[in-house]
Scaffold this motif. Structure first.
Motif, PDB file in Angstrom:
ATOM      1  N   ILE A  63     -13.382   5.118   2.194  1.00 31.53           N
ATOM      2  CA  ILE A  63     -11.944   5.194   2.424  1.00 31.53           C
ATOM      3  C   ILE A  63     -11.230   4.538   1.246  1.00 31.53           C
ATOM      4  CG2 ILE A  63     -10.042   4.384   3.855  1.00 31.53           C
ATOM      5  CD1 ILE A  63     -11.731   4.789   6.277  1.00 31.53           C
ATOM      6  N   GLU A  64     -10.445   5.306   0.532  1.00 27.63           N
ATOM      7  CA  GLU A  64      -9.782   4.805  -0.671  1.00 27.63           C
ATOM      8  C   GLU A  64      -8.272   4.691  -0.490  1.00 27.63           C
ATOM      9  OE1 GLU A  64     -10.927   7.458  -3.721  1.00 27.63           O
ATOM     10  OE2 GLU A  64     -13.021   6.818  -3.771  1.00 27.63           O
ATOM     11  N   ASP A  65      -7.688   5.560   0.337  1.00 31.19           N
ATOM     12  CA  ASP A  65      -6.246   5.586   0.503  1.00 31.19           C
ATOM     13  C   ASP A  65      -5.906   5.000   1.872  1.00 31.19           C
ATOM     14  OD1 ASP A  65      -3.567   6.255   0.944  1.00 31.19           O
ATOM     15  OD2 ASP A  65      -3.710   7.977  -0.392  1.00 31.19           O
ATOM     16  N   LEU A  66      -5.437   3.756   1.898  1.00 30.75           N
ATOM     17  CA  LEU A  66      -5.182   3.103   3.165  1.00 30.75           C
ATOM     18  C   LEU A  66      -4.075   3.794   3.952  1.00 30.75           C
ATOM     19  CD1 LEU A  66      -6.872   0.915   1.698  1.00 30.75           C
ATOM     20  CD2 LEU A  66      -5.447  -0.799   2.811  1.00 30.75           C
TER      21      LEU A  66
ATOM     22  N   PHE B 148     -13.998  -7.844  -1.386  1.00 34.82           N
ATOM     23  CA  PHE B 148     -12.570  -8.077  -1.213  1.00 34.82           C
ATOM     24  C   PHE B 148     -12.084  -7.502   0.114  1.00 34.82           C
ATOM     25  CE2 PHE B 148     -13.060  -8.046  -5.860  1.00 34.82           C
ATOM     26  CZ  PHE B 148     -12.360  -9.190  -6.216  1.00 34.82           C
ATOM     27  N   MET B 149     -11.093  -8.167   0.683  1.00 35.11           N
ATOM     28  CA  MET B 149     -10.339  -7.611   1.787  1.00 35.11           C
ATOM     29  C   MET B 149      -9.034  -7.072   1.211  1.00 35.11           C
ATOM     30  SD  MET B 149      -9.349  -9.302   5.491  1.00 35.11           S
ATOM     31  CE  MET B 149      -8.882 -10.872   4.759  1.00 35.11           C
ATOM     32  N   LEU B 150      -8.788  -5.791   1.412  1.00 34.79           N
ATOM     33  CA  LEU B 150      -7.671  -5.111   0.758  1.00 34.79           C
ATOM     34  C   LEU B 150      -6.656  -4.639   1.807  1.00 34.79           C
ATOM     35  CD1 LEU B 150      -9.822  -2.828  -1.578  1.00 34.79           C
ATOM     36  CD2 LEU B 150      -8.816  -5.040  -2.178  1.00 34.79           C
ATOM     37  N   TYR B 151      -5.377  -4.789   1.480  1.00 35.01           N
ATOM     38  CA  TYR B 151      -4.339  -4.228   2.345  1.00 35.01           C
ATOM     39  C   TYR B 151      -3.079  -3.992   1.525  1.00 35.01           C
ATOM     40  CZ  TYR B 151      -3.343  -9.288   2.719  1.00 35.01           C
ATOM     41  OH  TYR B 151      -3.117 -10.620   2.455  1.00 35.01           O
ATOM     42  N   MET B 152      -2.188  -3.180   2.090  1.00 33.70           N
ATOM     43  CA  MET B 152      -0.986  -2.805   1.366  1.00 33.70           C
ATOM     44  C   MET B 152      -0.031  -3.987   1.234  1.00 33.70           C
ATOM     45  SD  MET B 152      -1.036   0.416   0.467  1.00 33.70           S
ATOM     46  CE  MET B 152       0.715   0.719   0.195  1.00 33.70           C
ATOM     47  N   PRO B 153       0.585  -4.141   0.068  1.00 40.76           N
ATOM     48  CA  PRO B 153       1.627  -5.165  -0.073  1.00 40.76           C
ATOM     49  C   PRO B 153       2.937  -4.652   0.516  1.00 40.76           C
ATOM     50  CG  PRO B 153       1.406  -3.968  -2.129  1.00 40.76           C
ATOM     51  CD  PRO B 153       0.359  -3.404  -1.182  1.00 40.76           C
ATOM     52  N   ASN B 154       3.833  -5.575   0.809  1.00 43.99           N
ATOM     53  CA  ASN B 154       5.193  -5.204   1.241  1.00 43.99           C
ATOM     54  C   ASN B 154       5.217  -4.317   2.475  1.00 43.99           C
ATOM     55  OD1 ASN B 154       6.200  -6.524  -1.088  1.00 43.99           O
ATOM     56  ND2 ASN B 154       5.878  -4.696  -2.302  1.00 43.99           N
ATOM     57  N   ARG B 155       4.152  -4.406   3.289  1.00 45.91           N
ATOM     58  CA  ARG B 155       4.147  -3.646   4.532  1.00 45.91           C
ATOM     59  C   ARG B 155       4.512  -4.580   5.684  1.00 45.91           C
ATOM     60  NH1 ARG B 155       4.843   1.391   5.083  1.00 45.91           N
ATOM     61  NH2 ARG B 155       3.602   1.453   6.970  1.00 45.91           N
TER      62      ARG B 155
END
Length: 306
Positions: A130-133, A269-276
């Protein structure tokens, strides 16, 4: 200008283009374009630069986007305060984790989280690609990457160490490689991109080398790779957590211990969208996982693998 217009702008810029925003908003692309044009007309300035593939904010568009995100976050917090008044924490977290790390390392953490917060719906996807959150509607993704994407917030979960290993039975019948180049003639069991040569980076102090391998068995499922190693099918190149217990019991032996090996990267890494507009459930989950990673027990376990 109203909240609905700001929400439209936020969705367009988060999605990256008008078509993706239309799918998320369950509107036609033409309708999204019309409302964006109306918003720009009311403001008296262009807010979004459109190309065939991307939608990027102008300077004033970025300012309005930031205001829109802040307003959405405050509204969400107010809504949560009302709906959860007198109740335990509720919400939903959709998480994507690598198959091996998710099952062998994170599973106990996820179960403990669910016990502690029974009102939160935990939706876990064991997936490596999964690349596009936004596209996949994933709140948080855990990934091994050489460099985290610049458009995402990346929280370091610690180093990932690959080991060269084999079952004790295999080692008793075949000589294990003691030099990096000897991996090229060995039956290698590992994760790789099908149809491409596998490039393994190896570090020893300040020395960096690279070997190109053609594995005999390839899978993205590290639990299956562990079974293959235990079955004596060859030399496994897997993260240390995959065979840590087997090494401790003596069922698996390691080699090339002087080298630090890497295939996809050296950090998790734990990745998540900024400014959400992250819900309390998502924020709580992020803090919970980071606390587990930094716990004294986790640090001791990590040091024991060095």
């Amino acid at each position: 200008m109203d909240l609905q217009s700001l929400t439209l702008l936020v969705e367009i810029l988060d999605a990256g283009n008008l078509s993706a925003a239309a799918r998320r908003l369950k509107m036609s692309r033409a309708n999204v374009s019309y409302h964006l044009n109306q918003l720009e007309r009311s403001v008296g300035a262009q807010l979004v630069r459109r190309t065939t593939r991307r939608a990027e904010p102008t300077e004033i568009g970025l300012r309005l986007y930031q205001h829109g995100v802040a307003i959405q976050t405050e509204l969400l917090a107010a809504r949560e305060s009302v709906t959860t008044l007198g109740e335990g924490l509720q919400g939903r977290v959709r998480l994507s984790v690598p198959s091996g790390y998710g099952q062998l390392v994170m599973a106990d953490w996820l179960i403990d989280f669910k016990r502690q917060y029974p009102g939160i719906v935990l939706d876990v996807v064991f997936e490596n690609r999964i690349e596009d959150l936004l596209r996949d509607e994933v709140d948080i993704a855990v990934r091994v990457v050489p460099e985290p994407p610049q458009n995402l917030v990346a929280r370091d979960l610690g180093p990932v160490r690959y080991v060269a290993c084999a079952s004790r039975g295999y080692a008793e019948k075949h000589p294990l490689p003691v030099q990096l180049d000897e991996l090229q003639g060995a039956p290698v069991v590992t994760a790789a991109v099908i149809g491409r040569q596998l490039r393994v980076s190896a570090y020893q102090g300040e020395t960096r080398r690279e070997v190109i391998l053609e594995p005999t068995l390839i899978s993205e499922n590290f639990l299956f790779l562990r079974q293959a190693v235990l079955a004596g099918l060859g030399i496994g190149l897997v993260p240390d957590y995959v065979v840590q217990e087997d090494v401790r019991k003596g069922d698996v032996v390691t080699t090339l211990g002087d080298w630090r090996l890497s295939i996809f990267g050296t950090q998790m890494f734990m990745l998540y969208m900024p400014n959400r507009q992250h819900t309390r459930a998502i924020r709580t989950f992020i803090d919970f996982i980071l606390e587990r990673v930094r716990a004294p027990g986790a640090e001791l376990a990590d040091q024991s693998q060095r």
